[in-house]
Design an enzyme around this catalytic site. Structure first.
Site, PDB file in Angstrom:
ATOM      1  N   CYS A 158      21.392 -12.426  34.310  1.00 38.41           N
ATOM      2  CA  CYS A 158      22.505 -13.020  35.134  1.00 38.41           C
ATOM      3  C   CYS A 158      22.137 -12.755  36.553  1.00 38.41           C
ATOM      4  O   CYS A 158      21.063 -12.106  36.895  1.00 38.41           O
ATOM      5  CB  CYS A 158      23.797 -12.215  34.771  1.00 38.41           C
ATOM      6  SG  CYS A 158      24.341 -12.537  32.990  1.00 38.41           S
ATOM      7  N   GLY A 207      21.482 -17.679  35.604  1.00 35.49           N
ATOM      8  CA  GLY A 207      22.767 -17.852  34.631  1.00 35.49           C
ATOM      9  C   GLY A 207      23.499 -18.994  35.051  1.00 35.49           C
ATOM     10  O   GLY A 207      23.902 -19.314  36.020  1.00 35.49           O
ATOM     11  N   ASN A 213      24.334  -7.188  35.555  1.00 36.58           N
ATOM     12  CA  ASN A 213      23.104  -7.800  35.256  1.00 36.58           C
ATOM     13  C   ASN A 213      22.543  -6.979  34.338  1.00 36.58           C
ATOM     14  O   ASN A 213      22.132  -5.906  34.652  1.00 36.58           O
ATOM     15  CB  ASN A 213      22.221  -8.365  36.178  1.00 36.58           C
ATOM     16  CG  ASN A 213      21.066  -8.959  35.830  1.00 36.58           C
ATOM     17  OD1 ASN A 213      20.890  -9.494  34.775  1.00 36.58           O
ATOM     18  ND2 ASN A 213      19.920  -9.065  36.655  1.00 36.58           N
ATOM     19  N   GLY A 214      22.221  -7.573  32.942  1.00 34.11           N
ATOM     20  CA  GLY A 214      21.681  -6.531  31.987  1.00 34.11           C
ATOM     21  C   GLY A 214      22.252  -6.561  30.391  1.00 34.11           C
ATOM     22  O   GLY A 214      23.123  -7.610  30.311  1.00 34.11           O
ATOM     23  N   CYS A 217      11.254  -4.943  34.030  1.00 40.88           N
ATOM     24  CA  CYS A 217      11.116  -6.102  33.003  1.00 40.88           C
ATOM     25  C   CYS A 217       9.776  -6.988  33.615  1.00 40.88           C
ATOM     26  O   CYS A 217       9.538  -7.643  34.875  1.00 40.88           O
ATOM     27  CB  CYS A 217      12.395  -6.920  32.890  1.00 40.88           C
ATOM     28  SG  CYS A 217      11.754  -8.451  31.924  1.00 40.88           S
ATOM     29  N   TYR A 248       8.950 -15.353  34.218  1.00 36.55           N
ATOM     30  CA  TYR A 248       9.784 -16.497  33.991  1.00 36.55           C
ATOM     31  C   TYR A 248      11.166 -16.598  34.531  1.00 36.55           C
ATOM     32  O   TYR A 248      11.450 -17.401  35.339  1.00 36.55           O
ATOM     33  CB  TYR A 248      10.161 -16.841  32.443  1.00 36.55           C
ATOM     34  CG  TYR A 248      10.973 -17.624  31.915  1.00 36.55           C
ATOM     35  CD1 TYR A 248      10.701 -18.853  31.888  1.00 36.55           C
ATOM     36  CD2 TYR A 248      12.457 -17.319  31.835  1.00 36.55           C
ATOM     37  CE1 TYR A 248      11.591 -19.894  31.346  1.00 36.55           C
ATOM     38  CE2 TYR A 248      13.180 -18.275  31.560  1.00 36.55           C
ATOM     39  CZ  TYR A 248      12.992 -19.375  31.209  1.00 36.55           C
ATOM     40  OH  TYR A 248      13.767 -20.342  30.738  1.00 36.55           O
ATOM     41  N   ASP A 275       1.669 -23.535  30.412  1.00 44.88           N
ATOM     42  CA  ASP A 275       3.142 -23.390  30.371  1.00 44.88           C
ATOM     43  C   ASP A 275       3.247 -21.666  30.454  1.00 44.88           C
ATOM     44  O   ASP A 275       2.312 -21.192  30.418  1.00 44.88           O
ATOM     45  CB  ASP A 275       3.649 -23.969  29.332  1.00 44.88           C
ATOM     46  CG  ASP A 275       5.326 -24.204  29.406  1.00 44.88           C
ATOM     47  OD1 ASP A 275       5.926 -23.801  30.455  1.00 44.88           O
ATOM     48  OD2 ASP A 275       5.837 -24.665  28.592  1.00 44.88           O
ATOM     49  N   ASP A 276       4.321 -21.469  30.704  1.00 44.71           N
ATOM     50  CA  ASP A 276       4.550 -20.089  31.036  1.00 44.71           C
ATOM     51  C   ASP A 276       4.818 -19.137  29.632  1.00 44.71           C
ATOM     52  O   ASP A 276       4.656 -18.043  29.506  1.00 44.71           O
ATOM     53  CB  ASP A 276       5.759 -19.743  31.988  1.00 44.71           C
ATOM     54  CG  ASP A 276       7.181 -20.236  31.411  1.00 44.71           C
ATOM     55  OD1 ASP A 276       7.281 -20.617  30.249  1.00 44.71           O
ATOM     56  OD2 ASP A 276       8.061 -20.274  32.424  1.00 44.71           O
ATOM     57  N   CYS A 281      14.196  -9.319  23.210  1.00 43.54           N
ATOM     58  CA  CYS A 281      14.566  -8.338  24.143  1.00 43.54           C
ATOM     59  C   CYS A 281      16.137  -8.017  24.219  1.00 43.54           C
ATOM     60  O   CYS A 281      16.898  -8.810  23.572  1.00 43.54           O
ATOM     61  CB  CYS A 281      14.631  -9.140  25.382  1.00 43.54           C
ATOM     62  SG  CYS A 281      15.119  -8.173  26.909  1.00 43.54           S
ATOM     63  N   CYS A 288       8.333  -2.465  31.370  1.00 40.45           N
ATOM     64  CA  CYS A 288       8.794  -2.828  30.082  1.00 40.45           C
ATOM     65  C   CYS A 288       8.138  -4.271  29.426  1.00 40.45           C
ATOM     66  O   CYS A 288       8.341  -5.248  30.339  1.00 40.45           O
ATOM     67  CB  CYS A 288      10.507  -2.834  30.147  1.00 40.45           C
ATOM     68  SG  CYS A 288      11.038  -3.573  28.388  1.00 40.45           S
ATOM     69  N   CYS A 313       8.765  -7.115  24.797  1.00 41.72           N
ATOM     70  CA  CYS A 313       8.921  -8.643  24.006  1.00 41.72           C
ATOM     71  C   CYS A 313       7.271  -9.033  23.626  1.00 41.72           C
ATOM     72  O   CYS A 313       7.187  -9.741  22.677  1.00 41.72           O
ATOM     73  CB  CYS A 313       9.342  -9.546  24.865  1.00 41.72           C
ATOM     74  SG  CYS A 313       8.684  -9.753  26.585  1.00 41.72           S
TER      75      CYS A 313
END
Length: 485
Positions: A24, A56, A130-131, A260, A266, A369-370, A406, A457, A460
């Site tokens: 967000c 978002g 956000n989170g 993160c 991304y 691509d990412d 995540c 972190c 993922c």
């Protein structure tokens, strides 16, 4: 009042292959009361959210205080759809907070849109988040029955802060140490703007200086758009209070930095800076390293627009293979375009992406691509390029395989739905129909961020969660099974 606006933005090329959904965006601004008429803080918040729209697209909201009361306006849809000149002109004051939402806990409904609002013993409180908290049920159990009016971790946090004595700052020192998970908060009472970040600092939050006043935002791009000069990041475990006395900093927890790493891959805008490192520079460097780790003989490097562009530039630079445009993207197709019937469903991706036949025919292509989530989009891209006459299609991905979900604010698919959670790289290559498939190594990605591995972190990619997550706390709708409206 509730509506689902049309034409929402989407990174997805295939509506049945959702990519990683963004976190967000949060924004806050404070100016001296005598500067408020000229500053138009609601419009500053609007532009700040506009710059953060990529984080978002489900709902947007702004709360404004004039020193005596807080007014909140929020609705479903994009920032530009929720707000217009007439709405913003009614939101007057010298302090504002704003939010654009992708839901990570709680459904995408008007009740769950932010800012959240609560009356307190001292006035009122508006909050944006956000989170994602991972001990939401435990925190909700601290409230009396009937105190929740929505089904988000943000609503729980707001209710806890509002019901404590002594004002928001004292309440934050009492409640925030009890939370587990990721939170970058921007909140306010009638007089003071607050910003706080979890001890791991998983989600970003930055402080900026206006000519007269202050701003806080999820990304430096949110400061840039309102003309605020970047001062510093809000530190993990820190809370800021901003009012007529300036900016005061207090600690509610020891810092345990774990930013993160997927923000670099991304989530963040390429023109944002994280920990002193340009996101665009990071992505280009990842492309260079990707070319060294996974070289191939080819005639042209093309990105999957727009997500693969920076890494494709880096790959072309390092490999010496010419960079080119292989696709035309239709920027006007929103999230809610009319779905094709089953008989023409295979045409759906062409609504958003179509190959340039003259550019790709007869060529050996590197497609950058990412990330790969389920694999449906990349599979369709490979198929389209072959149909357009490509001789070879080599897929290169500027992140390691996404094998784990995540729980800290990005809504991935479940592990069962993640293609790399079930197949090895060769099996994924076969599934995509590509001639070869290469991912950047985790070591290469970390090196490109110029951050120590232990300060990031990476869950993922490697399954090492810096904050252990109980199975019961992993659901997006953890409050909805027991919550009654």
């Amino acid at each position: 009042m509730s509506r689902y606006a049309d034409g929402r933005l989407s990174h997805e090329l295939d509506p049945h292959d959702k990519g990683p959904q963004d976190a967000c965006g949060v924004f806050g601004v404070w100016v001296p009361p005598d500067a408020a008429p000229d500053a138009e803080v609601s419009k500053l918040a609007y532009y700040g959210l506009y710059a953060l729209q990529h984080r978002g697209q489900e709902s947007a909201g702004i709360a404004v205080s004039d020193g005596a009361r807080i007014v909140v306006f929020k609705d479903m849809g994009l920032v530009s759809q929720v707000f217009d000149e007439s709405v913003l002109s009614t939101l007057r004051g010298h302090m504002a907070i704003g939010h654009c939402r992708y839901s990570t806990t709680g459904s995408p409904t008007w009740e769950n849109a932010q800012p959240t609002f609560r009356a307190t013993g001292h006035g009122s409180l508006a909050l944006t988040h956000n989170g994602n908290l991972i001990n939401t049920p435990e925190l909700a159990a601290m409230l009396e029955p009937g105190q929740l009016t929505a089904t988000t971790d943000t609503e729980v946090l707001t209710a806890l802060l509002a019901t404590r004595e002594g004002g928001p700052l004292k309440a934050a020192h009492e409640i925030l140490p009890l939370t587990r998970g990721a939170f970058s908060l921007v909140f306010m009472d009638e007089q003071t703007l607050y910003a706080a970040r979890d001890p791991e600092g998983i989600r970003p939050l930055v402080l900026g200086r206006l000519d007269r006043g202050w701003a806080v935002a999820s990304e430096t791009a949110g400061l840039d758009i309102v003309g605020a000069q970047f001062v510093r990041e809000v530190e993990p475990g820190e809370i800021l209070a901003i009012d007529a006395d300036g900016v005061r900093s207090e600690r509610f927890a020891e810092a345990r930095p774990k930013g993160c790493i997927f923000e670099y891959v991304y989530v963040a805008r390429p023109d944002t800076t994280i920990a002193g490192r340009s996101v665009q520079a990071t992505r280009v460097e990842v492309g260079r390293l990707l070319a060294k780790e996974h070289p191939v003989e080819a005639d042209m490097v093309i990105p999957t627009p727009e997500s693969g562009t920076p890494a494709a530039i880096g790959y072309a630079e390092a490999s010496g293979i010419p960079y080119g445009q292989g696709f035309v993207k239709n920027s006007y197709v929103g999230r809610t375009f009319i779905q094709p019937s089953q008989t023409i469903r295979q045409l759906g991706i062409r609504l958003k992406l179509n190959p340039l036949r003259e550019a790709v025919a007869g060529k050996r292509l590197v497609v950058v691509d990412d990330s790969i989530v389920r694999g449906n989009t990349q599979r369709a891209i490979v198929k389209m390029l072959r149909e357009a006459g490509a001789l070879e299609v080599h897929v290169r991905i500027s992140s390691p395989p996404v094998r784990w979900p995540c729980f800290y604010g990005i809504d991935f698919a479940t592990r069962a739905e993640l293609i790399a959670g079930n197949l090895n790289v060769e099996e994924v290559r076969q599934s995509l129909g590509a001639d070869s498939l290469g991912h950047i190594s985790l070591e290469g990605l970390v090196a490109a961020t110029e951050q120590p591995k232990e300060r990031l972190c990476r869950a993922c990619f490697d399954g090492v969660y810096p904050i252990p997550v109980e199975e019961a706390a992993r659901g997006k709708h953890v409050l909805e099974s027991t919550h009654t409206r």
